[in-house]
Design a protein around this motif. Structure first.
Motif, PDB file in Angstrom:
ATOM      1  N   HIS A   1     -15.406 -63.825 -49.936  1.00  0.00           N
ATOM      2  CA  HIS A   1     -14.579 -62.621 -49.856  1.00  0.00           C
ATOM      3  C   HIS A   1     -14.967 -61.691 -50.998  1.00  0.00           C
ATOM      4  CE1 HIS A   1     -12.081 -65.005 -52.692  1.00  0.00           C
ATOM      5  NE2 HIS A   1     -11.673 -63.822 -53.173  1.00  0.00           N
ATOM      6  N   VAL A   2     -14.647 -60.445 -50.826  1.00  0.00           N
ATOM      7  CA  VAL A   2     -14.820 -59.427 -51.859  1.00  0.00           C
ATOM      8  C   VAL A   2     -13.418 -58.941 -52.182  1.00  0.00           C
ATOM      9  CG1 VAL A   2     -15.776 -57.158 -52.397  1.00  0.00           C
ATOM     10  CG2 VAL A   2     -17.073 -58.754 -50.977  1.00  0.00           C
ATOM     11  N   ALA A   3     -13.084 -58.850 -53.473  1.00  0.00           N
ATOM     12  CA  ALA A   3     -11.729 -58.480 -53.860  1.00  0.00           C
ATOM     13  C   ALA A   3     -11.709 -57.187 -54.662  1.00  0.00           C
ATOM     14  CB  ALA A   3     -11.077 -59.599 -54.670  1.00  0.00           C
ATOM     15  N   TYR A   4     -10.753 -56.343 -54.343  1.00  0.00           N
ATOM     16  CA  TYR A   4     -10.510 -55.089 -55.034  1.00  0.00           C
ATOM     17  C   TYR A   4      -9.038 -55.055 -55.443  1.00  0.00           C
ATOM     18  CZ  TYR A   4     -14.934 -53.181 -53.296  1.00  0.00           C
ATOM     19  OH  TYR A   4     -16.251 -52.948 -53.051  1.00  0.00           O
TER      20      TYR A   4
ATOM     21  N   ASN B   1     -17.642 -42.991 -65.883  1.00  0.00           N
ATOM     22  CA  ASN B   1     -19.080 -42.773 -66.023  1.00  0.00           C
ATOM     23  C   ASN B   1     -19.854 -43.053 -64.735  1.00  0.00           C
ATOM     24  OD1 ASN B   1     -18.878 -42.079 -68.778  1.00  0.00           O
ATOM     25  ND2 ASN B   1     -18.688 -44.242 -69.285  1.00  0.00           N
ATOM     26  N   THR B   2     -19.155 -43.501 -63.694  1.00  0.00           N
ATOM     27  CA  THR B   2     -19.811 -43.809 -62.427  1.00  0.00           C
ATOM     28  C   THR B   2     -19.313 -42.841 -61.362  1.00  0.00           C
ATOM     29  OG1 THR B   2     -19.948 -46.143 -63.046  1.00  0.00           O
ATOM     30  CG2 THR B   2     -20.206 -45.612 -60.703  1.00  0.00           C
ATOM     31  N   PRO B   3     -20.224 -42.083 -60.725  1.00  0.00           N
ATOM     32  CA  PRO B   3     -19.800 -41.144 -59.677  1.00  0.00           C
ATOM     33  C   PRO B   3     -19.066 -41.863 -58.537  1.00  0.00           C
ATOM     34  CG  PRO B   3     -22.126 -40.824 -60.244  1.00  0.00           C
ATOM     35  CD  PRO B   3     -21.677 -42.072 -60.942  1.00  0.00           C
ATOM     36  N   ALA B   4     -18.133 -41.179 -57.926  1.00  0.00           N
ATOM     37  CA  ALA B   4     -17.294 -41.764 -56.866  1.00  0.00           C
ATOM     38  C   ALA B   4     -18.122 -42.279 -55.681  1.00  0.00           C
ATOM     39  CB  ALA B   4     -16.270 -40.745 -56.387  1.00  0.00           C
ATOM     40  N   TRP B   5     -19.300 -41.689 -55.439  1.00  0.00           N
ATOM     41  CA  TRP B   5     -20.108 -42.100 -54.282  1.00  0.00           C
ATOM     42  C   TRP B   5     -20.831 -43.426 -54.498  1.00  0.00           C
ATOM     43  CZ3 TRP B   5     -25.280 -42.657 -55.253  1.00  0.00           C
ATOM     44  CH2 TRP B   5     -25.820 -41.968 -56.344  1.00  0.00           C
ATOM     45  N   VAL B   6     -20.911 -43.891 -55.730  1.00  0.00           N
ATOM     46  CA  VAL B   6     -21.705 -45.087 -56.023  1.00  0.00           C
ATOM     47  C   VAL B   6     -20.990 -46.369 -55.594  1.00  0.00           C
ATOM     48  CG1 VAL B   6     -22.733 -46.493 -57.867  1.00  0.00           C
ATOM     49  CG2 VAL B   6     -22.979 -43.994 -57.894  1.00  0.00           C
ATOM     50  N   GLN B   7     -19.812 -46.601 -56.114  1.00  0.00           N
ATOM     51  CA  GLN B   7     -19.112 -47.857 -55.848  1.00  0.00           C
ATOM     52  C   GLN B   7     -18.370 -47.745 -54.527  1.00  0.00           C
ATOM     53  OE1 GLN B   7     -17.112 -49.606 -59.201  1.00  0.00           O
ATOM     54  NE2 GLN B   7     -15.527 -50.421 -57.860  1.00  0.00           N
ATOM     55  N   HIS B   8     -18.801 -48.535 -53.549  1.00  0.00           N
ATOM     56  CA  HIS B   8     -18.188 -48.498 -52.227  1.00  0.00           C
ATOM     57  C   HIS B   8     -18.451 -49.811 -51.509  1.00  0.00           C
ATOM     58  CE1 HIS B   8     -22.350 -47.259 -51.375  1.00  0.00           C
ATOM     59  NE2 HIS B   8     -22.168 -47.722 -50.155  1.00  0.00           N
TER      60      HIS B   8
ATOM     61  N   ARG C   1     -13.960 -46.082 -51.991  1.00  0.00           N
ATOM     62  CA  ARG C   1     -14.821 -45.429 -51.003  1.00  0.00           C
ATOM     63  C   ARG C   1     -15.292 -46.460 -49.981  1.00  0.00           C
ATOM     64  NH1 ARG C   1     -20.506 -42.290 -51.069  1.00  0.00           N
ATOM     65  NH2 ARG C   1     -19.824 -40.465 -49.885  1.00  0.00           N
ATOM     66  N   ILE C   2     -15.165 -46.080 -48.716  1.00  0.00           N
ATOM     67  CA  ILE C   2     -15.556 -46.934 -47.601  1.00  0.00           C
ATOM     68  C   ILE C   2     -16.667 -46.236 -46.829  1.00  0.00           C
ATOM     69  CG2 ILE C   2     -14.770 -48.123 -45.499  1.00  0.00           C
ATOM     70  CD1 ILE C   2     -13.269 -49.047 -48.021  1.00  0.00           C
ATOM     71  N   GLU C   3     -17.628 -47.011 -46.388  1.00  0.00           N
ATOM     72  CA  GLU C   3     -18.709 -46.509 -45.537  1.00  0.00           C
ATOM     73  C   GLU C   3     -18.716 -47.318 -44.254  1.00  0.00           C
ATOM     74  OE1 GLU C   3     -23.631 -46.248 -45.558  1.00  0.00           O
ATOM     75  OE2 GLU C   3     -22.576 -47.064 -47.301  1.00  0.00           O
ATOM     76  N   LEU C   4     -18.826 -46.641 -43.129  1.00  0.00           N
ATOM     77  CA  LEU C   4     -19.102 -47.310 -41.856  1.00  0.00           C
ATOM     78  C   LEU C   4     -20.514 -46.910 -41.482  1.00  0.00           C
ATOM     79  CD1 LEU C   4     -15.818 -46.789 -39.782  1.00  0.00           C
ATOM     80  CD2 LEU C   4     -16.443 -48.673 -41.301  1.00  0.00           C
ATOM     81  N   ALA C   5     -21.329 -47.882 -41.107  1.00  0.00           N
ATOM     82  CA  ALA C   5     -22.744 -47.634 -40.813  1.00  0.00           C
ATOM     83  C   ALA C   5     -23.131 -48.280 -39.489  1.00  0.00           C
ATOM     84  CB  ALA C   5     -23.609 -48.185 -41.934  1.00  0.00           C
ATOM     85  N   CYS C   6     -23.976 -47.584 -38.747  1.00  0.00           N
ATOM     86  CA  CYS C   6     -24.519 -48.141 -37.517  1.00  0.00           C
ATOM     87  C   CYS C   6     -26.039 -48.076 -37.592  1.00  0.00           C
ATOM     88  CB  CYS C   6     -24.009 -47.398 -36.287  1.00  0.00           C
ATOM     89  SG  CYS C   6     -24.661 -45.716 -36.098  1.00  0.00           S
TER      90      CYS C   6
END
Length: 181
Positions: A8-11, A78-85, A131-136
């Motif tokens: 699992h991954v935990a946030y 120090n980390t842009p919002a687009w990086v950690q997702h 931030r969440i990404e859905l990818a196909c």
């Protein structure tokens, strides 16, 4: 020895119930289980928490901790919002567009569709600011992956020496950047 898969991954989350309901409604994830304790099992530290687990498909589990006695959660400035997702794979572009429509109809601001060459993505934030990404997959994914596999070590070595983006995989985003220079 070989890792089998991610267990699992935990946030962290602001509100466990809000998080469960959001992931059920927006991403159709099932609520698997909840664990709550007054002490952290691994350290014995007194710190009450609610730990929730969501089914992210194919044995993948997304987990969250609500920590009511801790200061409000934040992001690394120090980390842009687009990086950690966290990115989830969907079947195809049709399903990706259906999710985009569903999310927007429910008031979620969605960025994309972004063409990454090997896959296409949409991006948005959950109610906790993650931030969440859905990818196909792209129809040309297999061919593109062969090209990327052939240059991965060369790219990594060049990056390690120069800290500049090697051009070996520039073909992936040429369409996206055409006309933006």
């Amino acid at each position: 020895m070989k890792i089998d898969r991610i267990h699992h991954v935990a946030y962290r989350c602001r509100d466990a119930k809000e998080t469960v309901l959001w992931y059920q409604k927006m991403l159709n994830m099932d609520f698997v289980l909840a664990i709550a304790e007054d002490n952290v099992p691994s350290t014995g530290e007194p710190d009450p928490y609610m730990h929730i687990f969501m089914d992210a498909g194919n044995g993948n589990v997304l987990a969250f901790f609500e920590l009511p006695t801790r200061p409000e959660m934040g992001r690394d400035p120090n980390t842009p919002a687009w990086v950690q997702h966290i990115a989830f794979k969907v079947k195809d572009r049709e399903e990706l567009l259906a999710y985009k429509e569903h999310l927007e109809a429910n008031g979620v601001q969605v960025l994309g569709v972004t063409d990454h060459g090997i896959f296409h993505s949409i991006y948005f934030f959950d109610p906790n600011g993650h931030r969440i990404e859905l990818a196909c997959p792209d129809p040309a994914e297999a061919e593109q992956l062969k090209k990327l596999d052939a240059v991965k070590w060369e790219m990594l070595e060049e990056w390690s020496r120069t800290r500049r983006a090697p051009r070996h995989a520039a073909f992936l985003h040429e369409k996206a950047f055409a006309g933006k220079h």
